[in-house]
Design a protein around this motif. Structure first.
Motif, PDB file in Angstrom:
ATOM      1  N   PHE A 188       0.833  -1.204   0.000  1.00 31.35           N
ATOM      2  CA  PHE A 188       0.000   0.000   0.000  1.00 31.35           C
ATOM      3  C   PHE A 188       0.867   1.253   0.000  1.00 31.35           C
ATOM      4  O   PHE A 188       2.052   1.203   0.348  1.00 31.35           O
ATOM      5  CB  PHE A 188      -0.912  -0.002   1.235  1.00 31.35           C
ATOM      6  N   ARG A 189       0.274   2.385  -0.370  1.00 31.84           N
ATOM      7  CA  ARG A 189       1.039   3.629  -0.466  1.00 31.84           C
ATOM      8  C   ARG A 189       0.167   4.824  -0.067  1.00 31.84           C
ATOM      9  O   ARG A 189      -1.052   4.772  -0.130  1.00 31.84           O
ATOM     10  CB  ARG A 189       1.548   3.846  -1.906  1.00 31.84           C
ATOM     11  N   THR A 190       0.847   5.879   0.311  1.00 27.71           N
ATOM     12  CA  THR A 190       0.205   7.164   0.585  1.00 27.71           C
ATOM     13  C   THR A 190       0.673   8.166  -0.463  1.00 27.71           C
ATOM     14  O   THR A 190       1.846   8.169  -0.836  1.00 27.71           O
ATOM     15  CB  THR A 190       0.574   7.681   1.985  1.00 27.71           C
ATOM     16  N   TYR A 191      -0.242   8.996  -0.917  1.00 24.95           N
ATOM     17  CA  TYR A 191       0.108  10.106  -1.801  1.00 24.95           C
ATOM     18  C   TYR A 191       0.161  11.391  -0.983  1.00 24.95           C
ATOM     19  O   TYR A 191      -0.750  11.675  -0.186  1.00 24.95           O
ATOM     20  CB  TYR A 191      -0.933  10.287  -2.901  1.00 24.95           C
ATOM     21  N   PHE A 192       1.206  12.174  -1.183  1.00 23.62           N
ATOM     22  CA  PHE A 192       1.263  13.542  -0.674  1.00 23.62           C
ATOM     23  C   PHE A 192       0.817  14.450  -1.817  1.00 23.62           C
ATOM     24  O   PHE A 192       1.347  14.348  -2.931  1.00 23.62           O
ATOM     25  CB  PHE A 192       2.679  13.903  -0.233  1.00 23.62           C
ATOM     26  N   ILE A 193      -0.160  15.302  -1.543  1.00 24.56           N
ATOM     27  CA  ILE A 193      -0.705  16.157  -2.596  1.00 24.56           C
ATOM     28  C   ILE A 193      -0.503  17.628  -2.238  1.00 24.56           C
ATOM     29  O   ILE A 193      -0.369  17.983  -1.058  1.00 24.56           O
ATOM     30  CB  ILE A 193      -2.203  15.874  -2.842  1.00 24.56           C
ATOM     31  N   ALA A 194      -0.468  18.489  -3.261  1.00 25.60           N
ATOM     32  CA  ALA A 194      -0.223  19.915  -3.051  1.00 25.60           C
ATOM     33  C   ALA A 194      -1.154  20.746  -3.923  1.00 25.60           C
ATOM     34  O   ALA A 194      -1.435  20.387  -5.068  1.00 25.60           O
ATOM     35  CB  ALA A 194       1.231  20.249  -3.372  1.00 25.60           C
ATOM     36  N   HIS A 195      -1.628  21.859  -3.370  1.00 31.30           N
ATOM     37  CA  HIS A 195      -2.423  22.816  -4.134  1.00 31.30           C
ATOM     38  C   HIS A 195      -1.511  23.553  -5.108  1.00 31.30           C
ATOM     39  O   HIS A 195      -0.323  23.751  -4.828  1.00 31.30           O
ATOM     40  CB  HIS A 195      -3.110  23.802  -3.186  1.00 31.30           C
ATOM     41  N   GLU A 196      -2.076  23.972  -6.223  1.00 30.35           N
ATOM     42  CA  GLU A 196      -1.273  24.634  -7.267  1.00 30.35           C
ATOM     43  C   GLU A 196      -0.578  25.893  -6.754  1.00 30.35           C
ATOM     44  O   GLU A 196       0.501  26.270  -7.241  1.00 30.35           O
ATOM     45  CB  GLU A 196      -2.158  24.981  -8.453  1.00 30.35           C
ATOM     46  N   SER A 197      -1.177  26.551  -5.766  1.00 32.66           N
ATOM     47  CA  SER A 197      -0.611  27.801  -5.244  1.00 32.66           C
ATOM     48  C   SER A 197       0.750  27.600  -4.582  1.00 32.66           C
ATOM     49  O   SER A 197       1.493  28.564  -4.392  1.00 32.66           O
ATOM     50  CB  SER A 197      -1.571  28.438  -4.235  1.00 32.66           C
ATOM     51  N   THR A 198       1.085  26.358  -4.232  1.00 36.96           N
ATOM     52  CA  THR A 198       2.383  26.089  -3.597  1.00 36.96           C
ATOM     53  C   THR A 198       3.528  26.203  -4.592  1.00 36.96           C
ATOM     54  O   THR A 198       4.687  26.364  -4.182  1.00 36.96           O
ATOM     55  CB  THR A 198       2.418  24.668  -2.998  1.00 36.96           C
ATOM     56  N   GLY A 199       3.215  26.066  -5.865  1.00 36.09           N
ATOM     57  CA  GLY A 199       4.261  26.080  -6.879  1.00 36.09           C
ATOM     58  C   GLY A 199       5.001  24.762  -7.003  1.00 36.09           C
ATOM     59  O   GLY A 199       5.919  24.632  -7.823  1.00 36.09           O
ATOM     60  N   LEU A 200       4.593  23.775  -6.225  1.00 38.44           N
ATOM     61  CA  LEU A 200       5.251  22.468  -6.281  1.00 38.44           C
ATOM     62  C   LEU A 200       4.754  21.692  -7.497  1.00 38.44           C
ATOM     63  O   LEU A 200       3.543  21.612  -7.750  1.00 38.44           O
ATOM     64  CB  LEU A 200       4.965  21.667  -5.010  1.00 38.44           C
ATOM     65  N   GLU A 201       5.670  21.092  -8.207  1.00 35.53           N
ATOM     66  CA  GLU A 201       5.323  20.312  -9.393  1.00 35.53           C
ATOM     67  C   GLU A 201       5.051  18.856  -9.025  1.00 35.53           C
ATOM     68  O   GLU A 201       5.482  18.375  -7.974  1.00 35.53           O
ATOM     69  CB  GLU A 201       6.472  20.372 -10.414  1.00 35.53           C
TER      70      GLU A 201
ATOM     71  N   SER B  37     -10.453  17.011  -0.913  1.00 36.55           N
ATOM     72  CA  SER B  37     -11.285  18.195  -1.100  1.00 36.55           C
ATOM     73  C   SER B  37     -10.656  19.437  -0.477  1.00 36.55           C
ATOM     74  O   SER B  37     -10.637  20.516  -1.089  1.00 36.55           O
ATOM     75  CB  SER B  37     -12.670  17.947  -0.500  1.00 36.55           C
ATOM     76  N   LEU B  38     -10.125  19.307   0.736  1.00 41.18           N
ATOM     77  CA  LEU B  38      -9.549  20.452   1.433  1.00 41.18           C
ATOM     78  C   LEU B  38      -8.322  21.002   0.721  1.00 41.18           C
ATOM     79  O   LEU B  38      -8.113  22.225   0.678  1.00 41.18           O
ATOM     80  CB  LEU B  38      -9.184  20.064   2.873  1.00 41.18           C
ATOM     81  N   VAL B  39      -7.500  20.116   0.155  1.00 36.54           N
ATOM     82  CA  VAL B  39      -6.323  20.587  -0.570  1.00 36.54           C
ATOM     83  C   VAL B  39      -6.724  21.139  -1.938  1.00 36.54           C
ATOM     84  O   VAL B  39      -6.189  22.157  -2.401  1.00 36.54           O
ATOM     85  CB  VAL B  39      -5.272  19.471  -0.708  1.00 36.54           C
ATOM     86  N   ALA B  40      -7.688  20.512  -2.585  1.00 41.96           N
ATOM     87  CA  ALA B  40      -8.141  20.979  -3.900  1.00 41.96           C
ATOM     88  C   ALA B  40      -8.716  22.393  -3.829  1.00 41.96           C
ATOM     89  O   ALA B  40      -8.571  23.181  -4.765  1.00 41.96           O
ATOM     90  CB  ALA B  40      -9.177  20.019  -4.472  1.00 41.96           C
TER      91      ALA B  40
ATOM     92  N   GLY C 105      -7.794  24.610  -1.577  1.00 46.33           N
ATOM     93  CA  GLY C 105      -6.795  25.516  -1.027  1.00 46.33           C
ATOM     94  C   GLY C 105      -6.952  25.778   0.454  1.00 46.33           C
ATOM     95  O   GLY C 105      -6.220  26.596   1.032  1.00 46.33           O
ATOM     96  N   ALA C 106      -7.901  25.084   1.114  1.00 39.82           N
ATOM     97  CA  ALA C 106      -8.067  25.246   2.560  1.00 39.82           C
ATOM     98  C   ALA C 106      -6.792  24.815   3.289  1.00 39.82           C
ATOM     99  O   ALA C 106      -6.438  25.372   4.329  1.00 39.82           O
ATOM    100  CB  ALA C 106      -9.258  24.436   3.052  1.00 39.82           C
TER     101      ALA C 106
END
Length: 289
Positions: free
Chosen positions: A112-125, A183-186, A188-189
Motif C-alpha cells: 500500500f502507499r500514501t500520496y502527498f498532494i499539493a495545491h497549485e498555489s504552492t508552486g510544487l510540481e 477536497s480540502l487541498v483541492a 486551497g483550505a
C-alpha cells in the motif's frame, strides 16, 4: 375463565421456548473504518453483508461507525465480531481482544502507499518529493487513527525532515477521512495533505478532483495496510471452524462489483505477523494506544 388462563399459560410457554431459539440465531455483525464518504460506505458494505450471509448461512449485519476509534471500540466491546480495519486500527483492535486474528487483505494492501498532494498555489510540481520548500506551509492528515492518512505519512515526514510535522508546517490539521483531505487541498483550505492512494485515484476517476488545482507531489514506499480482522471467540459462538469459514468467504469474493467498491482486485490470506512493522512504527511515534 379457565380458557383465558390456559391461553395465557400457552403464550408464556411459547415465549419461554422462543427465547433460546432467538439466542441461537444470533446475528454476525461487522463494521468498517469510515475512511470515505458515509453514504458510499453504507452502500458498499450492505452488499458485502448480503454476500457473507449467503456464504455463511447466518444472519449478517453491517453497522456503521463514526470514527476509527469507534470501530476499535466496537470490536473490543463485542458490538461487532468482524471489521475492515486499516493497518493501525487493526493492530489496536486485535491487541484488545485475545485470540483475534487478521484474516485477509486486499491484493493491493500488501504493497500500500500514501500520496502527498499539493495545491497549485504552492508552486510544487508533480513528483517534487518531500522538499524544504514545504516548510511553513499548511498540512492536513486524514483521521488521527489512519495508517495511510496519518501513521505512515508522519513516519516518512520525520525521516525526511528530522522533526515532527508541527515543527515543519505552520498549521497541521486532521480532515477525518481521505475524501475530505482531497477536497480540502483541492480548494486551497490546506496547501498540502496526505491520503490513501486508492481514494485519490477513485476521486480523480469520478471527476471529483480538479487535477489542475491539486497534484501528487510524492508517493511513499510500500507498507501493509487494510485487512479484515475477526474476534478470537467466534468459534465458540457460531460453531467450530467459523473463523476459517469467514476467511474462506472473503478469499472467495470474486464479484467484480463488490471488489470494485473497495477497490481491490481480490483478497489474499494474511496473519497478525504481517503487521508487525505497523506496530513498531506506532510505538516509535507513541500513537499505538
Amino acid at each position: 375463565m379457565l380458557g383465558r388462563l390456559t391461553l395465557a399459560l400457552s403464550l408464556t410457554l411459547a415465549l419461554a421456548l422462543a427465547a433460546p431459539l432467538a439466542g441461537a440465531a444470533e446475528p454476525f455483525v461487522f463494521t468498517a473504518i469510515p475512511d470515505e464518504d458515509e453514504t458510499r460506505l453504507q452502500e458498499r458494505f450492505e452488499k458485502v453483508a448480503d454476500y457473507l450471509e449467503d456464504q455463511l448461512d447466518v444472519e449478517v449485519r453491517f453497522v456503521p461507525v463514526k470514527s476509527y476509534a469507534a470501530a476499535v471500540s466496537a470490536f473490543r466491546n463485542d458490538q461487532v465480531q468482524l471489521a475492515w480495519f486499516g493497518g493501525l486500527s487493526g493492530v489496536q483492535a486485535r491487541e484488545r481482544v485475545p485470540g483475534s486474528r487478521a484474516l485477509a487483505q486486499g491484493v493491493e494492501d500488501a504493497q500500500f502507499r500514501t500520496y502527498f498532494i499539493a495545491h497549485e498555489s504552492t508552486g510544487l510540481e508533480a513528483g517534487a518529493g518531500l522538499v524544504d520548500a514545504m516548510r511553513g506551509m499548511t498540512f492536513t492528515f486524514g483521521s488521527k487513527g489512519s495508517t495511510s492518512g496519518r501513521l505512515m505519512p508522519e513516519h516518512f515526514l520525520r525521516e525526511a525532515f528530522g522533526e515532527g510535522p508541527e515543527e515543519v508546517f505552520s498549521r497541521v490539521g486532521f480532515s477525518g477521512n481521505h475524501s475530505r483531505t482531497a477536497s480540502l487541498v483541492a480548494t486551497g483550505a490546506y496547501q498540502l495533505g496526505a491520503l490513501n492512494y486508492t481514494v485519490w485515484e477513485n476521486e480523480v476517476e469520478a471527476g471529483n478532483v480538479d487535477t489542475d488545482s491539486v497534484r501528487v507531489v510524492w508517493e511513499t514506499p510500500a507498507y501493509p495496510d487494510y485487512q479484515w480482522s475477526i474476534r478470537g471467540d467466534v468459534d465458540e459462538r457460531f460453531g467450530e471452524g467459523f473463523a476459517d469459514r469467514v476467511q474462506q468467504a472473503l478469499l472467495d469474493m470474486d464479484d467484480p462489483a463488490l471488489l470494485e467498491s473497495f477497490p481491490r482486485s481480490g483478497f489474499i490470506p494474511v496473519s497478525n505477523d504481517d503487521y508487525e512493522v505497523i506496530r513498531e512504527v506506532g510505538r516509535q511515534l507513541d500513537i499505538l494506544d
